[in-house]
Design an enzyme around this catalytic site. Structure first.
Site, PDB file in Angstrom:
ATOM      1  N   GLU A  34      11.626   2.335  14.575  1.00  0.00           N
ATOM      2  CA  GLU A  34      10.760   3.423  14.093  1.00  0.00           C
ATOM      3  C   GLU A  34       9.496   3.430  14.933  1.00  0.00           C
ATOM      4  O   GLU A  34       9.348   2.646  15.862  1.00  0.00           O
ATOM      5  CB  GLU A  34      10.449   3.231  12.601  1.00  0.00           C
ATOM      6  CG  GLU A  34       9.838   1.880  12.283  1.00  0.00           C
ATOM      7  CD  GLU A  34       9.719   1.575  10.782  1.00  0.00           C
ATOM      8  OE1 GLU A  34       9.663   2.524   9.988  1.00  0.00           O
ATOM      9  OE2 GLU A  34       9.663   0.386  10.441  1.00  0.00           O
ATOM     10  N   LYS A  55       6.462  -2.047   1.938  1.00  0.00           N
ATOM     11  CA  LYS A  55       5.271  -1.472   2.592  1.00  0.00           C
ATOM     12  C   LYS A  55       4.067  -2.398   2.421  1.00  0.00           C
ATOM     13  O   LYS A  55       3.206  -2.181   1.565  1.00  0.00           O
ATOM     14  CB  LYS A  55       4.990  -0.081   2.014  1.00  0.00           C
ATOM     15  CG  LYS A  55       4.062   0.766   2.872  1.00  0.00           C
ATOM     16  CD  LYS A  55       4.147   2.218   2.470  1.00  0.00           C
ATOM     17  CE  LYS A  55       3.078   3.073   3.120  1.00  0.00           C
ATOM     18  NZ  LYS A  55       3.145   3.128   4.572  1.00  0.00           N
ATOM     19  N   LEU A 114      10.865   1.155   7.384  1.00  0.00           N
ATOM     20  CA  LEU A 114      10.299   1.625   6.127  1.00  0.00           C
ATOM     21  C   LEU A 114      11.066   2.873   5.699  1.00  0.00           C
ATOM     22  O   LEU A 114      11.361   3.741   6.524  1.00  0.00           O
ATOM     23  CB  LEU A 114       8.817   1.971   6.300  1.00  0.00           C
ATOM     24  CG  LEU A 114       8.160   2.326   4.967  1.00  0.00           C
ATOM     25  CD1 LEU A 114       7.930   1.084   4.118  1.00  0.00           C
ATOM     26  CD2 LEU A 114       6.864   3.070   5.166  1.00  0.00           C
ATOM     27  N   TYR A 135       0.826  -1.208   0.000  1.00  0.00           N
ATOM     28  CA  TYR A 135       0.000   0.000   0.000  1.00  0.00           C
ATOM     29  C   TYR A 135       0.856   1.251   0.000  1.00  0.00           C
ATOM     30  O   TYR A 135       2.074   1.168   0.179  1.00  0.00           O
ATOM     31  CB  TYR A 135      -0.969  -0.012   1.187  1.00  0.00           C
ATOM     32  CG  TYR A 135      -0.354   0.304   2.541  1.00  0.00           C
ATOM     33  CD1 TYR A 135       0.500  -0.585   3.187  1.00  0.00           C
ATOM     34  CD2 TYR A 135      -0.638   1.507   3.182  1.00  0.00           C
ATOM     35  CE1 TYR A 135       1.046  -0.291   4.428  1.00  0.00           C
ATOM     36  CE2 TYR A 135      -0.100   1.809   4.430  1.00  0.00           C
ATOM     37  CZ  TYR A 135       0.736   0.916   5.049  1.00  0.00           C
ATOM     38  OH  TYR A 135       1.282   1.214   6.260  1.00  0.00           O
TER      39      TYR A 135
HETATM   40  N1  PMP Z   1       7.455   3.685   9.123  1.00  0.00           N
HETATM   41  C1  PMP Z   1       6.324   2.956   9.126  1.00  0.00           C
HETATM   42  C2  PMP Z   1       6.314   1.637   9.819  1.00  0.00           C
HETATM   43  C3  PMP Z   1       5.165   3.445   8.490  1.00  0.00           C
HETATM   44  O1  PMP Z   1       4.046   2.712   8.494  1.00  0.00           O
HETATM   45  C4  PMP Z   1       5.205   4.729   7.881  1.00  0.00           C
HETATM   46  C5  PMP Z   1       3.985   5.316   7.225  1.00  0.00           C
HETATM   47  N2  PMP Z   1       3.312   4.458   6.411  1.00  0.00           N
HETATM   48  C6  PMP Z   1       6.409   5.449   7.905  1.00  0.00           C
HETATM   49  C7  PMP Z   1       7.505   4.897   8.538  1.00  0.00           C
HETATM   50  C8  PMP Z   1       6.514   6.801   7.261  1.00  0.00           C
HETATM   51  O2  PMP Z   1       6.548   6.717   5.870  1.00  0.00           O
HETATM   52  P1  PMP Z   1       6.053   7.897   4.945  1.00  0.00           P
HETATM   53  O3  PMP Z   1       6.819   9.121   5.357  1.00  0.00           O
HETATM   54  O4  PMP Z   1       6.384   7.470   3.590  1.00  0.00           O
HETATM   55  O5  PMP Z   1       4.583   8.056   5.198  1.00  0.00           O
END
Ligand code: PMP
Length: 287
Positions: A183, A151, A207, A33
């Site tokens: 994270e 993701k 991620l 996603y």
């Molecule tokens: N880490 C994780 C585990 C996430 O789910 C997300 C957001 N989907 C992020 C980091 C941040 O990613 P982004 O800045 O691309 O939204």
């Protein structure tokens, strides 16, 4: 107004959109996603999200059902049809719906992937009250799988983490593995010491946040020092500031970690400034 969503080539009212019970996204969390934010009716960092989506798909040997240009068109059409000024677009692609449940992947020539997109209208997203007060986090063990750089829609543990935070009376949880913060449940995590921003380096452990990439670029351009390395919860508790980034929260100050207040318990200097820069630059570059 009924929301109009997109499913496999059709724009439909949300209550008429359907996916098979045999869909591997439903049965096996076999899907990926993206969440792209909308500011002023335009898409923030669409290109970054599209590139990461392609990578998630290829890492899982999943076919892309649409081109990048088509994807942009679908995003824009949903923003238009639903009159979104501020909010998010959720996109999910799964390995489709074979005739029966089987662990082995179906032949992509026979089973097309499923693609779904819908909007989430969030007026006031950029002017969030939480950004003025900051949020509180607890730390929990990171027991997710080893390919967090993909993701996927396997979000059970992050959801459990959010519930643990809620139960503890705070806003979110930071995940800790082998003593170091990976994270947040749905965001990247940072601490600030003086003029230095510290965040874990990219690997399969986290991620690769699209917001992270932009924020670190803006920080460097603003002459802030960036150190990509591991940090512990103990070090975080002693930091001057902390914050998280994600497409839906942008840059969000963190003012308490495991009950320890950071500084005077209000957002410091660096995180609010980065939020300001990020929002300004994102609005300018949105498509
Ligand atoms: N880490 C994780 C585990 C996430 O789910 C997300 C957001 N989907 C992020 C980091 C941040 O990613 P982004 O800045 O691309 O939204």
């Amino acid at each position: 107004m009924t929301r109009t969503v997109y499913v496999n080539g059709d724009y439909l009212p949300e209550d008429q959109a359907k996916v098979s019970i045999f869909d591997r996204g439903f049965l096996m969390a076999d899907g990926v996603y993206e969440v792209t934010s909308v500011l002023g009716g335009k898409l923030v960092d669409f290109d970054g999200h599209a590139v990461r989506l392609e990578r998630s798909l290829s890492e899982l040997d999943m076919a892309a059902p649409v081109t990048k240009a088509e994807l942009l068109e679908i995003h824009r059409e949903l923003v238009r049809l639903n009159g979104i000024d501020e909010g998010m677009i959720y996109l999910q692609i799964t390995r489709g719906a074979p005739a029966d449940r089987d662990f082995a992947f179906p032949d992509p020539a026979e089973v097309p992937s499923t693609i779904v997109l819908f909007t989430q209208n969030k007026p006031g997203l950029a002017d969030s009250p939480a950004a003025r007060t900051g949020i509180k986090v607890i730390s929990i063990e990171d027991i997710r799988w080893g390919r967090r750089d993909i993701k996927t829609v396997q979000l059970l543990y992050p959801s459990m983490g959010k519930m643990m935070a809620k139960k503890a009376g705070v806003d979110d949880a930071w995940l800790v593995e082998d003593g170091f913060v990976t994270e947040g449940t749905s965001n990247n995590a940072y601490i600030v010491k003086g003029n230095k921003i510290i965040t874990r380096a990219l690997s399969t452990d986290i991620l690769h946040g699209i917001t992270r990439a932009a924020v670190l670029r803006f920080a460097r351009e603003a002459q802030m020092e960036v150190e990509e390395r591991n940090f512990t919860i103990e070090e975080a508790k002693e930091a001057d500031e902390a914050f998280i980034t994600s497409a839906s929260t942008f840059v969000m100050p963190v003012v308490e970690i495991d009950g320890a207040q950071l500084g005077d318990g209000t957002p410091g200097r660096v995180a609010p400034r980065l939020r300001e820069i990020y929002l300004e630059e994102s609005r300018k570059a949105a498509v």
